[in-house]
Each structure stands twice: as C-alpha cells, then as structure tokens.
Write a protein that holds these residues in place. Structure first.
Motif, PDB file in Angstrom:
ATOM      1  N   THR A 121       4.402  -4.392   5.007  1.00 19.02           N
ATOM      2  CA  THR A 121       5.253  -3.273   4.593  1.00 19.02           C
ATOM      3  C   THR A 121       4.825  -2.672   3.254  1.00 19.02           C
ATOM      4  O   THR A 121       5.498  -1.778   2.740  1.00 19.02           O
ATOM      5  CB  THR A 121       6.726  -3.724   4.493  1.00 19.02           C
ATOM      6  N   LEU A 122       3.722  -3.158   2.701  1.00 16.58           N
ATOM      7  CA  LEU A 122       3.291  -2.643   1.398  1.00 16.58           C
ATOM      8  C   LEU A 122       2.874  -1.179   1.488  1.00 16.58           C
ATOM      9  O   LEU A 122       2.222  -0.778   2.454  1.00 16.58           O
ATOM     10  CB  LEU A 122       2.100  -3.446   0.866  1.00 16.58           C
ATOM     11  N   PRO A 123       3.228  -0.387   0.483  1.00 20.93           N
ATOM     12  CA  PRO A 123       2.703   0.984   0.437  1.00 20.93           C
ATOM     13  C   PRO A 123       1.197   0.928   0.159  1.00 20.93           C
ATOM     14  O   PRO A 123       0.699  -0.048  -0.415  1.00 20.93           O
ATOM     15  CB  PRO A 123       3.463   1.636  -0.716  1.00 20.93           C
ATOM     16  N   ILE A 124       0.496   1.950   0.564  1.00 20.46           N
ATOM     17  CA  ILE A 124      -0.958   1.954   0.430  1.00 20.46           C
ATOM     18  C   ILE A 124      -1.399   1.741  -1.019  1.00 20.46           C
ATOM     19  O   ILE A 124      -2.433   1.121  -1.270  1.00 20.46           O
ATOM     20  CB  ILE A 124      -1.573   3.246   1.028  1.00 20.46           C
ATOM     21  N   GLN A 125      -0.591   2.199  -1.983  1.00 25.44           N
ATOM     22  CA  GLN A 125      -0.951   2.050  -3.396  1.00 25.44           C
ATOM     23  C   GLN A 125      -0.969   0.590  -3.840  1.00 25.44           C
ATOM     24  O   GLN A 125      -1.603   0.252  -4.832  1.00 25.44           O
ATOM     25  CB  GLN A 125       0.023   2.841  -4.292  1.00 25.44           C
ATOM     26  N   GLU A 126      -0.253  -0.285  -3.135  1.00 23.89           N
ATOM     27  CA  GLU A 126      -0.203  -1.701  -3.503  1.00 23.89           C
ATOM     28  C   GLU A 126      -1.217  -2.559  -2.747  1.00 23.89           C
ATOM     29  O   GLU A 126      -1.431  -3.722  -3.106  1.00 23.89           O
ATOM     30  CB  GLU A 126       1.215  -2.242  -3.280  1.00 23.89           C
ATOM     31  N   LEU A 127      -1.832  -2.012  -1.734  1.00 22.32           N
ATOM     32  CA  LEU A 127      -2.791  -2.793  -0.952  1.00 22.32           C
ATOM     33  C   LEU A 127      -4.010  -3.241  -1.758  1.00 22.32           C
ATOM     34  O   LEU A 127      -4.456  -4.382  -1.593  1.00 22.32           O
ATOM     35  CB  LEU A 127      -3.219  -2.020   0.304  1.00 22.32           C
ATOM     36  N   PRO A 128      -4.575  -2.400  -2.643  1.00 19.81           N
ATOM     37  CA  PRO A 128      -5.745  -2.875  -3.399  1.00 19.81           C
ATOM     38  C   PRO A 128      -5.476  -4.128  -4.227  1.00 19.81           C
ATOM     39  O   PRO A 128      -6.324  -5.028  -4.283  1.00 19.81           O
ATOM     40  CB  PRO A 128      -6.108  -1.680  -4.291  1.00 19.81           C
ATOM     41  N   ASP A 129      -4.298  -4.222  -4.856  1.00 22.50           N
ATOM     42  CA  ASP A 129      -3.979  -5.432  -5.630  1.00 22.50           C
ATOM     43  C   ASP A 129      -3.934  -6.663  -4.727  1.00 22.50           C
ATOM     44  O   ASP A 129      -4.412  -7.733  -5.100  1.00 22.50           O
ATOM     45  CB  ASP A 129      -2.641  -5.276  -6.360  1.00 22.50           C
ATOM     46  N   ALA A 130      -3.366  -6.501  -3.533  1.00 26.81           N
ATOM     47  CA  ALA A 130      -3.314  -7.616  -2.591  1.00 26.81           C
ATOM     48  C   ALA A 130      -4.720  -8.016  -2.152  1.00 26.81           C
ATOM     49  O   ALA A 130      -5.046  -9.206  -2.084  1.00 26.81           O
ATOM     50  CB  ALA A 130      -2.458  -7.241  -1.385  1.00 26.81           C
ATOM     51  N   VAL A 131      -5.567  -7.037  -1.885  1.00 26.23           N
ATOM     52  CA  VAL A 131      -6.954  -7.316  -1.480  1.00 26.23           C
ATOM     53  C   VAL A 131      -7.695  -8.043  -2.595  1.00 26.23           C
ATOM     54  O   VAL A 131      -8.416  -9.015  -2.339  1.00 26.23           O
ATOM     55  CB  VAL A 131      -7.693  -6.016  -1.088  1.00 26.23           C
ATOM     56  N   GLU A 132      -7.519  -7.595  -3.826  1.00 28.93           N
ATOM     57  CA  GLU A 132      -8.174  -8.252  -4.970  1.00 28.93           C
ATOM     58  C   GLU A 132      -7.698  -9.698  -5.105  1.00 28.93           C
ATOM     59  O   GLU A 132      -8.505 -10.603  -5.349  1.00 28.93           O
ATOM     60  CB  GLU A 132      -7.895  -7.488  -6.264  1.00 28.93           C
ATOM     61  N   HIS A 133      -6.412  -9.913  -4.949  1.00 27.85           N
ATOM     62  CA  HIS A 133      -5.850 -11.268  -5.034  1.00 27.85           C
ATOM     63  C   HIS A 133      -6.446 -12.175  -3.958  1.00 27.85           C
ATOM     64  O   HIS A 133      -6.863 -13.306  -4.236  1.00 27.85           O
ATOM     65  CB  HIS A 133      -4.323 -11.212  -4.908  1.00 27.85           C
ATOM     66  N   ILE A 134      -6.475 -11.678  -2.736  1.00 31.85           N
ATOM     67  CA  ILE A 134      -7.018 -12.454  -1.620  1.00 31.85           C
ATOM     68  C   ILE A 134      -8.514 -12.694  -1.821  1.00 31.85           C
ATOM     69  O   ILE A 134      -9.007 -13.808  -1.601  1.00 31.85           O
ATOM     70  CB  ILE A 134      -6.728 -11.741  -0.280  1.00 31.85           C
ATOM     71  N   GLY A 135      -9.227 -11.657  -2.255  1.00 27.05           N
ATOM     72  CA  GLY A 135     -10.663 -11.805  -2.509  1.00 27.05           C
ATOM     73  C   GLY A 135     -10.946 -12.867  -3.559  1.00 27.05           C
ATOM     74  O   GLY A 135     -11.871 -13.680  -3.406  1.00 27.05           O
ATOM     75  N   ALA A 136     -10.148 -12.886  -4.626  1.00 27.63           N
ATOM     76  CA  ALA A 136     -10.323 -13.900  -5.675  1.00 27.63           C
ATOM     77  C   ALA A 136     -10.035 -15.296  -5.128  1.00 27.63           C
ATOM     78  O   ALA A 136     -10.712 -16.269  -5.489  1.00 27.63           O
ATOM     79  CB  ALA A 136      -9.417 -13.589  -6.863  1.00 27.63           C
TER      80      ALA A 136
END
Length: 168
Positions: free
Chosen positions: A71-86
C-alpha cells in the motif's frame, strides 16, 4: 565491485528496481493504473509487488521481517528498496552455503516449499527481472521510453563495464 557473483547480481537488482520506480514516479496517478496486456496488472501494483516480494524472499532466507509495500505510495518505494538492498548486502557478506535447504511455510494457506539457497536467490532475481520487464512494456504503451535496466547498463553506471563502438 568486489565479493561474490551474488553481490553484483543483487546490487543490479536493487539498482534496476530503483530505476524503474524513478521512471514511474513522473507518471500521473491515472497512468500508474495502466494495465498492459500480458503483464501482471496495474503498474503501481506491480511496483509494490516487486518490493514486497523481495522483502518476503529476504525474510524467508534470513528471518529479517518483511516490509509490506503493498500500500506504499510510489514516493516511499525507493526507501523500502534501499532498505531491502542493504539487508541483502548484509546477508551476502556472510558465509553462504548454496546447497543449504531453505524451508518456507505460507502463514495464510499452509503452502510449503523447500529449495536450495542458490535456487531461492536465483528466483528472487528472476522475479524482479520479469516484473520490471512488464513495467517497461506498460511504459511503452504510454509512449514513455523505459530506462535501460539490464546488467550491462548497470555495469556502465557503476564504472565496471566499458563499451567501444567501431567507427564507421
């Protein structure tokens, strides 16, 4: 770029997902609802699915709690991707036994699967690639040039690949 082949592959996975999200971030809310034939569904839902699935795979393999990006807005997806990538980087920096058997149980329906770690990791990468490709297809239906997100373009972006075209 040092480390294992998995390091480079997962770095590319994170980079490509961020690039595709960036390409979609400029779209209108109506455009994000595009559902091109032959794709998973709405572009925004597919973006969220890529992020959520990476997080679930990480949880299955490492036990790190998954991020629910559904349900995240598109603007919040990059932070989630960075977190998962780390988190993938942390996991991949430790000892890896490719033949270790990973067991998963779906809490919603009891489905179970056991597979070697190497295949689980390959599946994570394959899943993201497949859905990013679908989003690229949907972008073209909107007249938007999709970003170049293949492994060689990642290599160029991080300074590990050079290309020289013959002069004609």
């Amino acid at each position: 770029m040092t480390g294992s082949i998995f390091d480079a592959a997962f770095a590319h996975n994170t980079w490509a997902t961020l690039r595709i999200i960036d390409a979609c971030a400029e779209l209108s809310p109506a455009d994000l609802q595009t559902n091109a034939p032959g794709t998973r569904g709405l572009m925004i839902d597919t973006l969220r699915h890529i992020v959520s699935a990476d997080a679930v795979d990480l949880e299955i393999i490492t036990g790190e709690p998954a991020i629910d990006a559904d349900t995240l807005p598109i603007q919040e997806l990059p932070d989630a991707v960075e977190h998962i990538g780390a988190a993938w980087v942390r996991f991949l920096s430790g000892p890896i036994e490719p033949d270790e058997m990973i067991h998963e149980v779906d809490d919603t329906d009891g489905y179970e699967r056991t597979a070697p770690l190497a295949l689980r990791l390959a599946g994570t990468l394959e899943h993201g690639t497949d859905h990013r490709s679908q989003i690229c297809t949907a972008l073209t239906t909107l007249g938007v040039e999709p970003p170049k997100i293949d492994a060689m373009n990642y290599g160029i972006a991080v300074g590990r690949v050079t290309e020289v075209w013959p002069s004609g």
